[in-house]
Design a protein around this motif. Structure first.
Motif, mmCIF file in Angstrom:
data_model
loop_
_atom_site.group_PDB
_atom_site.id
_atom_site.type_symbol
_atom_site.label_atom_id
_atom_site.label_comp_id
_atom_site.label_asym_id
_atom_site.label_seq_id
_atom_site.Cartn_x
_atom_site.Cartn_y
_atom_site.Cartn_z
ATOM 1 N N ALA A 236 38.256 2.540 -36.240
ATOM 2 C CA ALA A 236 37.192 2.566 -35.236
ATOM 3 C C ALA A 236 36.054 3.473 -35.686
ATOM 4 O O ALA A 236 34.868 3.163 -35.478
ATOM 5 N N ALA A 237 36.408 4.585 -36.315
ATOM 6 C CA ALA A 237 35.386 5.514 -36.805
ATOM 7 C C ALA A 237 34.560 4.894 -37.922
ATOM 8 O O ALA A 237 33.333 5.065 -37.977
ATOM 9 N N MET A 238 35.195 4.181 -38.825
ATOM 10 C CA MET A 238 34.451 3.522 -39.902
ATOM 11 C C MET A 238 33.512 2.455 -39.348
ATOM 12 O O MET A 238 32.386 2.281 -39.835
ATOM 13 N N MET A 239 33.976 1.755 -38.315
ATOM 14 C CA MET A 239 33.111 0.763 -37.681
ATOM 15 C C MET A 239 31.888 1.432 -37.063
ATOM 16 O O MET A 239 30.763 0.934 -37.149
ATOM 17 N N ARG A 240 32.109 2.577 -36.418
ATOM 18 C CA ARG A 240 30.998 3.304 -35.818
ATOM 19 C C ARG A 240 30.001 3.776 -36.879
ATOM 20 O O ARG A 240 28.780 3.620 -36.717
ATOM 21 N N GLN A 241 30.499 4.322 -37.967
ATOM 22 C CA GLN A 241 29.613 4.785 -39.033
ATOM 23 C C GLN A 241 28.843 3.621 -39.641
ATOM 24 O O GLN A 241 27.628 3.721 -39.900
ATOM 25 N N ALA A 242 29.527 2.509 -39.869
ATOM 26 C CA ALA A 242 28.864 1.328 -40.428
ATOM 27 C C ALA A 242 27.793 0.814 -39.471
ATOM 28 O O ALA A 242 26.697 0.420 -39.897
ATOM 29 N N LEU A 243 28.098 0.819 -38.183
ATOM 30 C CA LEU A 243 27.141 0.346 -37.181
ATOM 31 C C LEU A 243 25.879 1.193 -37.168
ATOM 32 O O LEU A 243 24.755 0.663 -37.232
ATOM 33 N N VAL A 244 26.031 2.514 -37.071
ATOM 34 C CA VAL A 244 24.831 3.364 -36.953
ATOM 35 C C VAL A 244 24.025 3.352 -38.241
ATOM 36 O O VAL A 244 22.787 3.428 -38.199
ATOM 37 N N GLN A 245 24.705 3.254 -39.372
ATOM 38 C CA GLN A 245 23.964 3.127 -40.627
ATOM 39 C C GLN A 245 23.143 1.838 -40.617
ATOM 40 O O GLN A 245 21.972 1.818 -41.027
ATOM 41 N N VAL B 287 23.520 -10.006 -34.809
ATOM 42 C CA VAL B 287 24.532 -9.342 -35.633
ATOM 43 C C VAL B 287 24.762 -7.914 -35.170
ATOM 44 O O VAL B 287 25.902 -7.466 -34.968
ATOM 45 N N LEU B 288 23.679 -7.162 -34.977
ATOM 46 C CA LEU B 288 23.811 -5.750 -34.608
ATOM 47 C C LEU B 288 24.431 -5.585 -33.223
ATOM 48 O O LEU B 288 25.248 -4.680 -33.004
ATOM 49 N N SER B 289 24.059 -6.424 -32.275
ATOM 50 C CA SER B 289 24.635 -6.304 -30.936
ATOM 51 C C SER B 289 26.114 -6.661 -30.944
ATOM 52 O O SER B 289 26.925 -6.029 -30.246
ATOM 53 N N ASP B 290 26.486 -7.651 -31.744
ATOM 54 C CA ASP B 290 27.903 -8.011 -31.872
ATOM 55 C C ASP B 290 28.682 -6.845 -32.477
ATOM 56 O O ASP B 290 29.796 -6.509 -32.030
ATOM 57 N N MET B 291 28.123 -6.192 -33.486
ATOM 58 C CA MET B 291 28.756 -5.031 -34.091
ATOM 59 C C MET B 291 28.880 -3.882 -33.091
ATOM 60 O O MET B 291 29.888 -3.166 -33.060
ATOM 61 N N ALA B 292 27.836 -3.697 -32.267
ATOM 62 C CA ALA B 292 27.874 -2.626 -31.279
ATOM 63 C C ALA B 292 28.984 -2.851 -30.263
ATOM 64 O O ALA B 292 29.703 -1.915 -29.884
ATOM 65 N N LEU B 293 29.146 -4.079 -29.828
ATOM 66 C CA LEU B 293 30.226 -4.403 -28.887
ATOM 67 C C LEU B 293 31.588 -4.165 -29.529
ATOM 68 O O LEU B 293 32.501 -3.610 -28.902
ATOM 69 N N GLU B 294 31.730 -4.592 -30.775
ATOM 70 C CA GLU B 294 33.014 -4.436 -31.461
ATOM 71 C C GLU B 294 33.352 -2.965 -31.660
ATOM 72 O O GLU B 294 34.502 -2.545 -31.494
ATOM 73 N N SER B 295 32.353 -2.161 -32.001
ATOM 74 C CA SER B 295 32.584 -0.742 -32.218
ATOM 75 C C SER B 295 33.008 -0.045 -30.930
ATOM 76 O O SER B 295 33.971 0.733 -30.920
ATOM 77 N N ALA C 23 27.873 -4.652 -42.353
ATOM 78 C CA ALA C 23 26.916 -3.553 -42.407
ATOM 79 C C ALA C 23 26.343 -3.392 -43.809
ATOM 80 O O ALA C 23 25.152 -3.108 -43.984
ATOM 81 N N MET C 24 27.186 -3.582 -44.819
ATOM 82 C CA MET C 24 26.701 -3.534 -46.198
ATOM 83 C C MET C 24 25.643 -4.611 -46.416
ATOM 84 O O MET C 24 24.611 -4.386 -47.078
ATOM 85 N N GLU C 25 25.863 -5.777 -45.817
ATOM 86 C CA GLU C 25 24.936 -6.891 -45.987
ATOM 87 C C GLU C 25 23.592 -6.628 -45.310
ATOM 88 O O GLU C 25 22.553 -7.135 -45.755
ATOM 89 N N VAL C 26 23.601 -5.832 -44.232
ATOM 90 C CA VAL C 26 22.342 -5.463 -43.579
ATOM 91 C C VAL C 26 21.418 -4.777 -44.581
ATOM 92 O O VAL C 26 20.200 -4.986 -44.579
ATOM 93 N N PHE C 27 21.989 -3.967 -45.456
ATOM 94 C CA PHE C 27 21.214 -3.233 -46.456
ATOM 95 C C PHE C 27 20.794 -4.113 -47.630
ATOM 96 O O PHE C 27 19.998 -3.689 -48.464
ATOM 97 N N GLY C 28 21.361 -5.306 -47.734
ATOM 98 C CA GLY C 28 21.067 -6.147 -48.884
ATOM 99 C C GLY C 28 21.579 -5.499 -50.162
ATOM 100 O O GLY C 28 22.642 -4.870 -50.190
#
Length: 496
Positions: A258-267, A291-299, A346-351
């Protein structure tokens, strides 16, 4: 910034094995970068090694979980010896002679990295040795032997011979090790790094594992050459004994993921707000918003599930016991799987910037799978859920009734709870094959019910609307952003 820098250093300058000293004597020592020790010290000085077991203050498990969650967003490798130490405490508390020797050192908030016999240290760490190369997850196939010195029995001395294919954190001051006794089968042993007489115990480190992630932490292969140990619990009960320790470490896998998901989300959110493409910030473009809202819900769903599960460890009610027994492996399966998915997204967001080692995303992505694998893979967790239900059907009844109560008047959630109850009517051999489906649905239902109870209404409504759609789940972002309050979700996840 300092914590991020320390985490980067600990994962760039990796542990090194020193097998012999200058005169050819075995030392089996692992050396670390100073940043590793600084991070371990910070965690321990916060009281997070033993606080849930030191007092009876209400909320102690939730407070511990919050501290763990914060540390895990920065660096995960240091949590391996820390969580194994936490999980070993209740086992050792049932062994009066051992506890008298180590209790104050386990409860200490000081950090003592010296490689010395336990009696000479102010604070200690404990590790674990279960897996052997021929058995893997099938611990019953273990071949390491334990021969009694004298009468043997609980609290008695034994000599261990054999190997461990994964020996977690070999610089721990002692390990809980599963080995086979001559007459009674598998048992659990307390095996210190140094013998009581001050000599080095015969635990030979063969090599350190070259892992995909979790780089800062040393995992090893070892051989026992008549290593000295003390029997914990009853002979023949080694697996149930050490599985109790694993139950706690499975909880930490949930919180760590859960913590890794949170870090990936905020990054991801922070980067998308700054990066412009086609004239607009990424965070303002509809598909990225999905994508970001789905990640926020999951986190947020992962966090509320992990925190509620941790809180259940504090109580002995039928509901808490059902959560403890069934939801621990279920949440470990689901949340850890989702962390693998979300760190990749999240990695893909950064390209391309996410695929280089200069930032944190590569480390998060490599780190995520270990929680799915360690302490039992996905299938092992699902089988544990199904077998737990088969052995104690009352746990499933209590858990589903609790979720039904939390669902209230939400028809979608009550119908899902009823559907899961109906699945349990199937024959055991049929039900086992649906283990991943049942476990996934159970976790998503639990997350929805908890969000309905604890989260703002717009969060809970968005989660239910998306997670119980027939299209959701194949990849992140299969949501309609026009149907949910994306701005409030992202602002809640990372305020501007």
């Amino acid at each position: 910034a300092d914590s991020y820098a320390k985490a980067d250093l600990a994962n760039r300058f990796l542990p090194e094995l020193k097998t012999f000293d200058a005169r050819g004597r075995r030392v089996d020592q692992v050396n670390f970068h100073p940043a590793w020790h600084e991070l371990l010290a910070r965690y321990r000085q916060a009281g997070l090694i033993s606080s849930p077991f030191r007092d009876n203050a209400p909320g102690r498990w939730a407070a511990w979980a919050a501290g763990f969650y914060m540390h895990a967003q920065i660096e995960a490798g240091t949590l391996c010896p820390s969580t194994m130490t936490l999980g070993a405490i209740p086992l050792l508390q049932r062994e009066p002679a051992l506890w008298a020797q180590v209790g104050d050192k386990l409860f200490s908030d000081g950090y003592d990295p010296r490689d010395l016999p336990i009696a000479q240290k102010s604070a200690i760490y404990l590790g674990m040795g279960m897996t052997e190369k021929q058995g893997g997850s099938d611990v019953r196939a273990n071949q390491t032997t334990a021969t009694p010195v004298g009468a043997g029995g609980r609290g008695g001395e034994y000599l261990l011979r054999g190997h461990k294919w994964f020996f977690s954190a070999p610089m721990c001051d002692a390990h809980l090790v599963v080995a086979r006794t001559p007459e009674d089968g598998l048992a659990c042993f307390f095996v210190p790094r140094w013998r009581p007489d001050g000599s080095k115990n015969a635990i030979h480190i063969q090599r350190l594992k070259n892992k995909v992630g979790n780089k800062s932490n040393s995992s090893s292969e070892v051989e026992f050459h008549d290593a000295w140990g003390v029997l914990m619990g009853e002979a023949g009960r080694g697996i149930p004994t050490i599985i109790e320790m694993a139950t706690y470490t499975r909880l930490t896998c949930v919180l760590g993921s859960a913590a890794m998901m949170r870090q990936a989300l905020v990054q991801g959110i922070a980067y998308a707000r700054q990066r412009k493409a086609f004239g607009y910030a990424l965070a303002q473009q509809p598909l990225m918003r999905a994508v970001l809202s789905d990640m926020a819900l999951e986190s947020e769903a992962a966090l509320v599930l992990g925190m509620h599960l941790a809180e259940a460890y504090e109580h002995e009610t039928p509901e808490a016991q059902a959560w403890h027994r069934l939801m621990t492996p279920a949440a470990k399966f689901w949340v850890c799987k989702r962390a693998v998915e979300l760190t990749g997204e999240a990695m893909e967001v950064f390209g391309g910037n996410g695929y280089v080692e200069d930032g944190i995303m590569g480390r998060l992505f490599r780190e995520a799978p270990v929680n799915s694998i360690w302490e039992g893979s996905g299938n092992v967790m699902c089988l544990d859920v199904m077998r737990g239900i088969a052995r104690q059907p009352a746990h499933a009844e209590v858990l589903l009734a609790d979720l039904m109560r939390r669902a209230g008047d939400d028809k979608t959630l009550t119908q899902e709870a009823l559907a899961l109850s109906q699945m349990l009517q199937r024959k055991p051999e049929e039900l086992e094959g649906t283990g991943r489906q049942f476990t996934t649905r159970l976790c998503v239902l639990a997350q929805a019910c908890l969000l309905r109870q604890y989260a703002p209404e717009h969060v809970a409504q968005a989660f239910v609307a998306t997670r119980f759609s027939g299209h959701w789940g194949a990849v992140t972002g299969l949501v309609d952003p026009s149907a949910i309050d994306v701005d409030r979700l992202l602002e809640r996840a990372l305020p501007v």
